[in-house]
Scaffold this motif. Structure first.
Motif, mmCIF file in Angstrom:
data_model
loop_
_atom_site.group_PDB
_atom_site.id
_atom_site.type_symbol
_atom_site.label_atom_id
_atom_site.label_comp_id
_atom_site.label_asym_id
_atom_site.label_seq_id
_atom_site.Cartn_x
_atom_site.Cartn_y
_atom_site.Cartn_z
ATOM 1 N N GLU A 1 80.018 61.432 36.051
ATOM 2 C CA GLU A 1 78.660 61.036 35.545
ATOM 3 C C GLU A 1 78.990 59.623 34.950
ATOM 4 N N LYS B 1 77.735 55.905 35.935
ATOM 5 C CA LYS B 1 76.811 54.791 34.962
ATOM 6 C C LYS B 1 77.704 53.655 34.941
ATOM 7 N N GLU C 1 76.289 49.696 36.189
ATOM 8 C CA GLU C 1 76.544 48.631 35.049
ATOM 9 C C GLU C 1 76.815 47.348 35.865
ATOM 10 N N ARG D 1 71.635 57.028 41.635
ATOM 11 C CA ARG D 1 71.053 56.520 40.725
ATOM 12 C C ARG D 1 69.776 57.733 40.259
ATOM 13 N N PHE E 1 70.317 60.282 37.565
ATOM 14 C CA PHE E 1 70.197 59.654 36.362
ATOM 15 C C PHE E 1 68.739 59.433 36.014
#
Length: 169
Positions: free
Chosen positions: A89, A93, A97, A122, A125
């Motif tokens: 995870e 992320k 970014e 995506r 999240f």
């Protein structure tokens, strides 16, 4: 089925098998990199420099956790693979970014497979999908609806590559 479509499917299958081998060998998350170069990588000057920059930023970002790394020229273009000893995870992320904030991020396609082999998205999240490189609408909608001609998309990608390489980002 067209030979182009067949080549893309073969490339995906080949990449998936390699990802599985790495994941099974280590039992750790795998980052998989391809470049979004519509029409094929051969049509873009500078693709090698962009691929090198993408490998460099990924290697730098995950330097403390890289267990194994490979890059190669697959059936449909350049590919990179990193096995990382970090929570999947967290890795996903960080790859989001990179895709969102690096100058070439719109061209990078970074998948993260967790320890079980599931590709994180995506949506996992509660994030929106990527934006279209041409019009900023959801990329998947434009792709499925064939909203843009291939030449429009290629022109925008070439513009990103030229600007980025001239700025040495």
């Amino acid at each position: 089925m067209s030979s182009l479509h067949q080549k893309v499917l073969e490339a995906k299958e080949e990449r998936s098998l390699f990802q599985s081998e790495l994941r099974n060998k280590h039992g750790l998350p795998v980052i998989s990199l391809t470049l979004n170069l519509p029409g094929g990588f051969e049509g873009y000057e500078g693709w090698e420099a962009v691929f090198k920059k993408s490998r460099d930023i990924i290697s730098k970002t995950f330097s403390q956790g890289i267990v194994e790394h490979h890059h190669r020229l697959g059936k449909w273009g350049p590919e990179g693979f990193w096995v990382v000893n970090l929570p999947a995870e967290t890795v996903k992320k960080q790859t989001i970014e990179i895709e969102e904030n690096h100058f070439f991020g719109r061209i990078f396609d970074l998948d993260v497979l967790n320890e079980a082999g599931t590709i994180l998205s995506r949506r996992d999240f509660s994030m929106e999908g990527r934006q279209c490189v041409v019009c900023e609408k959801p990329a998947l909608s434009c792709y499925r609806g064939q909203s843009h001609e291939l030449w429009e998309v290629k022109e925008k990608v070439e513009e990103i590559i030229c600007k980025g390489l001239s700025r040495d980002v």
